[in-house]
Design a protein around this motif. Structure first.
Motif, PDB file in Angstrom:
ATOM      1  N   ARG A   1      -2.191  17.400  -6.795  1.00  0.00           N
ATOM      2  CA  ARG A   1      -2.278  15.932  -6.778  1.00  0.00           C
ATOM      3  C   ARG A   1      -0.991  15.335  -6.226  1.00  0.00           C
ATOM      4  O   ARG A   1       0.098  15.732  -6.621  1.00  0.00           O
ATOM      5  N   LEU A   2      -1.159  14.377  -5.352  1.00  0.00           N
ATOM      6  CA  LEU A   2      -0.018  13.620  -4.838  1.00  0.00           C
ATOM      7  C   LEU A   2      -0.033  12.243  -5.496  1.00  0.00           C
ATOM      8  O   LEU A   2      -0.845  11.386  -5.150  1.00  0.00           O
ATOM      9  N   CYS A   3       0.869  12.069  -6.474  1.00  0.00           N
ATOM     10  CA  CYS A   3       0.985  10.782  -7.162  1.00  0.00           C
ATOM     11  C   CYS A   3       2.294  10.081  -6.814  1.00  0.00           C
ATOM     12  O   CYS A   3       2.403   8.861  -6.936  1.00  0.00           O
ATOM     13  N   GLY A   4       3.289  10.849  -6.424  1.00  0.00           N
ATOM     14  CA  GLY A   4       4.593  10.296  -6.096  1.00  0.00           C
ATOM     15  C   GLY A   4       4.682   9.878  -4.639  1.00  0.00           C
ATOM     16  O   GLY A   4       3.672   9.716  -3.945  1.00  0.00           O
TER      17      GLY A   4
ATOM     18  N   GLY B   1      11.967   9.668  12.341  1.00  0.00           N
ATOM     19  CA  GLY B   1      11.297   8.922  13.406  1.00  0.00           C
ATOM     20  C   GLY B   1      10.157   9.639  14.112  1.00  0.00           C
ATOM     21  O   GLY B   1       9.605   9.105  15.074  1.00  0.00           O
ATOM     22  N   LYS B   2       9.758  10.821  13.630  1.00  0.00           N
ATOM     23  CA  LYS B   2       8.666  11.545  14.278  1.00  0.00           C
ATOM     24  C   LYS B   2       7.313  11.002  13.828  1.00  0.00           C
ATOM     25  O   LYS B   2       7.056  10.864  12.637  1.00  0.00           O
ATOM     26  N   ASP B   3       6.452  10.711  14.804  1.00  0.00           N
ATOM     27  CA  ASP B   3       5.096  10.256  14.511  1.00  0.00           C
ATOM     28  C   ASP B   3       4.078  11.390  14.513  1.00  0.00           C
ATOM     29  O   ASP B   3       2.988  11.250  13.953  1.00  0.00           O
ATOM     30  N   ASP B   4       4.397  12.491  15.179  1.00  0.00           N
ATOM     31  CA  ASP B   4       3.434  13.577  15.344  1.00  0.00           C
ATOM     32  C   ASP B   4       3.480  14.547  14.170  1.00  0.00           C
ATOM     33  O   ASP B   4       3.473  15.770  14.336  1.00  0.00           O
ATOM     34  N   VAL B   5       3.544  14.008  12.959  1.00  0.00           N
ATOM     35  CA  VAL B   5       3.537  14.802  11.739  1.00  0.00           C
ATOM     36  C   VAL B   5       2.405  14.280  10.858  1.00  0.00           C
ATOM     37  O   VAL B   5       1.743  13.305  11.201  1.00  0.00           O
ATOM     38  N   PHE B   6       2.184  14.915   9.718  1.00  0.00           N
ATOM     39  CA  PHE B   6       1.083  14.496   8.855  1.00  0.00           C
ATOM     40  C   PHE B   6       1.412  14.794   7.399  1.00  0.00           C
ATOM     41  O   PHE B   6       2.377  15.512   7.081  1.00  0.00           O
ATOM     42  N   ILE B   7       0.597  14.237   6.531  1.00  0.00           N
ATOM     43  CA  ILE B   7       0.668  14.510   5.098  1.00  0.00           C
ATOM     44  C   ILE B   7      -0.718  14.947   4.652  1.00  0.00           C
ATOM     45  O   ILE B   7      -1.712  14.268   4.921  1.00  0.00           O
ATOM     46  N   VAL B   8      -0.786  16.088   3.975  1.00  0.00           N
ATOM     47  CA  VAL B   8      -2.045  16.594   3.439  1.00  0.00           C
ATOM     48  C   VAL B   8      -1.922  16.655   1.924  1.00  0.00           C
ATOM     49  O   VAL B   8      -0.906  17.122   1.394  1.00  0.00           O
ATOM     50  N   ALA B   9      -2.940  16.163   1.221  1.00  0.00           N
ATOM     51  CA  ALA B   9      -2.941  16.208  -0.238  1.00  0.00           C
ATOM     52  C   ALA B   9      -4.269  16.755  -0.734  1.00  0.00           C
ATOM     53  O   ALA B   9      -5.329  16.337  -0.265  1.00  0.00           O
ATOM     54  N   GLY B  10      -4.197  17.689  -1.678  1.00  0.00           N
ATOM     55  CA  GLY B  10      -5.421  18.218  -2.273  1.00  0.00           C
ATOM     56  C   GLY B  10      -6.158  17.158  -3.068  1.00  0.00           C
ATOM     57  O   GLY B  10      -7.390  17.161  -3.148  1.00  0.00           O
ATOM     58  N   CYS B  11      -5.388  16.242  -3.666  1.00  0.00           N
ATOM     59  CA  CYS B  11      -5.967  15.108  -4.392  1.00  0.00           C
ATOM     60  C   CYS B  11      -5.003  13.946  -4.250  1.00  0.00           C
ATOM     61  O   CYS B  11      -3.913  13.963  -4.823  1.00  0.00           O
ATOM     62  N   PHE B  12      -5.394  12.946  -3.481  1.00  0.00           N
ATOM     63  CA  PHE B  12      -4.486  11.830  -3.207  1.00  0.00           C
ATOM     64  C   PHE B  12      -4.618  10.774  -4.296  1.00  0.00           C
ATOM     65  O   PHE B  12      -5.691  10.224  -4.535  1.00  0.00           O
ATOM     66  N   ASP B  13      -3.491  10.467  -4.961  1.00  0.00           N
ATOM     67  CA  ASP B  13      -3.507   9.480  -6.033  1.00  0.00           C
ATOM     68  C   ASP B  13      -2.215   8.664  -6.039  1.00  0.00           C
ATOM     69  O   ASP B  13      -1.733   8.259  -7.104  1.00  0.00           O
ATOM     70  N   ALA B  14      -1.643   8.436  -4.844  1.00  0.00           N
ATOM     71  CA  ALA B  14      -0.391   7.687  -4.722  1.00  0.00           C
ATOM     72  C   ALA B  14      -0.688   6.246  -4.342  1.00  0.00           C
ATOM     73  O   ALA B  14      -1.770   5.930  -3.829  1.00  0.00           O
ATOM     74  N   ASN B  15       0.286   5.360  -4.588  1.00  0.00           N
ATOM     75  CA  ASN B  15       0.067   3.945  -4.236  1.00  0.00           C
ATOM     76  C   ASN B  15       0.612   3.586  -2.864  1.00  0.00           C
ATOM     77  O   ASN B  15       0.446   2.455  -2.410  1.00  0.00           O
TER      78      ASN B  15
ATOM     79  N   LYS C   1       6.535   3.894   9.356  1.00  0.00           N
ATOM     80  CA  LYS C   1       5.285   3.227   9.008  1.00  0.00           C
ATOM     81  C   LYS C   1       4.952   3.441   7.531  1.00  0.00           C
ATOM     82  O   LYS C   1       5.107   4.544   7.010  1.00  0.00           O
ATOM     83  N   ILE C   2       4.487   2.387   6.879  1.00  0.00           N
ATOM     84  CA  ILE C   2       4.159   2.429   5.462  1.00  0.00           C
ATOM     85  C   ILE C   2       2.735   1.930   5.268  1.00  0.00           C
ATOM     86  O   ILE C   2       2.337   0.915   5.843  1.00  0.00           O
ATOM     87  N   SER C   3       1.968   2.641   4.457  1.00  0.00           N
ATOM     88  CA  SER C   3       0.626   2.210   4.119  1.00  0.00           C
ATOM     89  C   SER C   3       0.515   2.123   2.601  1.00  0.00           C
ATOM     90  O   SER C   3       0.777   3.103   1.898  1.00  0.00           O
ATOM     91  N   TYR C   4       0.182   0.932   2.094  1.00  0.00           N
ATOM     92  CA  TYR C   4      -0.011   0.742   0.657  1.00  0.00           C
ATOM     93  C   TYR C   4      -1.480   0.970   0.319  1.00  0.00           C
ATOM     94  O   TYR C   4      -2.380   0.544   1.049  1.00  0.00           O
TER      95      TYR C   4
ATOM     96  N   ASP D   1      -8.849   0.847  -5.570  1.00  0.00           N
ATOM     97  CA  ASP D   1     -10.270   0.913  -5.226  1.00  0.00           C
ATOM     98  C   ASP D   1     -10.511   1.526  -3.845  1.00  0.00           C
ATOM     99  O   ASP D   1     -11.636   1.535  -3.349  1.00  0.00           O
ATOM    100  N   THR D   2      -9.453   2.043  -3.222  1.00  0.00           N
ATOM    101  CA  THR D   2      -9.615   2.696  -1.925  1.00  0.00           C
ATOM    102  C   THR D   2     -10.555   3.889  -2.057  1.00  0.00           C
ATOM    103  O   THR D   2     -10.426   4.687  -2.999  1.00  0.00           O
ATOM    104  N   HIS D   3     -11.473   4.030  -1.132  1.00  0.00           N
ATOM    105  CA  HIS D   3     -12.553   5.001  -1.310  1.00  0.00           C
ATOM    106  C   HIS D   3     -12.091   6.447  -1.302  1.00  0.00           C
ATOM    107  O   HIS D   3     -12.777   7.331  -1.829  1.00  0.00           O
ATOM    108  N   TRP D   4     -10.915   6.724  -0.706  1.00  0.00           N
ATOM    109  CA  TRP D   4     -10.474   8.121  -0.672  1.00  0.00           C
ATOM    110  C   TRP D   4      -9.448   8.478  -1.740  1.00  0.00           C
ATOM    111  O   TRP D   4      -8.896   9.581  -1.736  1.00  0.00           O
ATOM    112  N   ILE D   5      -9.208   7.576  -2.693  1.00  0.00           N
ATOM    113  CA  ILE D   5      -8.375   7.928  -3.842  1.00  0.00           C
ATOM    114  C   ILE D   5      -9.058   9.043  -4.627  1.00  0.00           C
ATOM    115  O   ILE D   5     -10.260   9.003  -4.899  1.00  0.00           O
ATOM    116  N   GLY D   6      -8.278  10.043  -5.007  1.00  0.00           N
ATOM    117  CA  GLY D   6      -8.819  11.168  -5.759  1.00  0.00           C
ATOM    118  C   GLY D   6      -9.470  12.237  -4.907  1.00  0.00           C
ATOM    119  O   GLY D   6     -10.018  13.209  -5.445  1.00  0.00           O
TER     120      GLY D   6
END
Length: 216
Positions: free
Chosen positions: A153-156, A164-178, A185-188, A192-197
């Motif tokens: 779970r990614l909560c933190g 400054g690299k854009d060509d990277v990614f974040i993978v989470a087995g269970c996404f639960d961060a805000n 770039k920041i995404s809040y 109720d986001t459909h892909w939480i969890g």
């Protein structure tokens, strides 16, 4: 509101590193630092401090406010001003503050495997990719110049591509961060986001953060 719990103190030889979480709203920044120092006054009293603002973008008014409301008010001894944000580092240098060299901010290079969960208050800074074989609990933070993969779970806070690299990614087995961060770039994320969890891959597409669900 008391945000002082989002500030950490870490010993670095004869100095103490004061780490300011990016989740503290700018309007509460001075109050949070002052409260944190009050709570840790026996630890920090008379000891030179390293002020680490992570990748927070600071402007000149922020610095003047910190100087008048925190540093000068408390007669603090500041050894270094740190940030992984290029604009903040340039501002520190232009104002004559001692800063840490960019290449020394992150520890280690290549791929870092973390064979445990990260508890609240734990911070990882790494020059390369980070793979966590566990959970990243709320209050834990990962800053990587490369990609970040969390098997649990990614909560933190996960911030990939810190330099400054854009060509990277974040993978989470269970996404639960805000929130999630890639490069500047920041995404809040709302509750109720459909892909939480769910298992997701977060990346940059056409200049904005995008999310794809991962199938089992």
């Amino acid at each position: 509101m008391d945000y002082s719990g989002k500030i950490q103190f870490k010993g670095e030889g004869e100095h103490i590193r004061l780490i300011v979480s990016e989740s503290i709203p700018a309007e509460f920044l001075h109050e949070a630092i002052n409260l944190a120092i009050d709570k840790a006054r026996k630890l920090v009293g008379g000891v030179p401090l390293i002020l680490d603002f992570k990748s927070r973008q600071l402007v000149q008014d922020d610095i003047f406010g910190l100087l008048s409301n925190v540093v000068c008010k408390r007669h603090l001894k500041i050894k270094e001003w740190r940030s992984s944000n290029e604009g903040s580092r340039e501002l520190f240098s232009s104002m004559g503050f001692k800063t840490q060299e960019r290449g020394r901010l992150y520890q280690g290079r290549g791929t870092l495997f973390v064979h445990r969960s990260l508890r609240s208050g734990k911070t990882i800074e790494h020059d390369g990719d980070v793979i966590v074989l566990g959970n990243v609990n709320e209050g834990a933070e990962i800053y990587a110049t490369g990609s970040i993969c969390v098997w649990g779970r990614l909560c933190g806070l996960a911030h990939a591509g810190c330099e400054g690299k854009d060509d990277v990614f974040i993978v989470a087995g269970c996404f639960d961060a805000n929130q999630v961060r890639i490069s500047d770039k920041i995404s809040y994320v709302g509750p109720d986001t459909h892909w939480i969890g769910k298992s997701v891959k977060v990346y940059v597409a056409q200049g904005v953060i995008a999310v794809s669900e991962l199938s089992g």
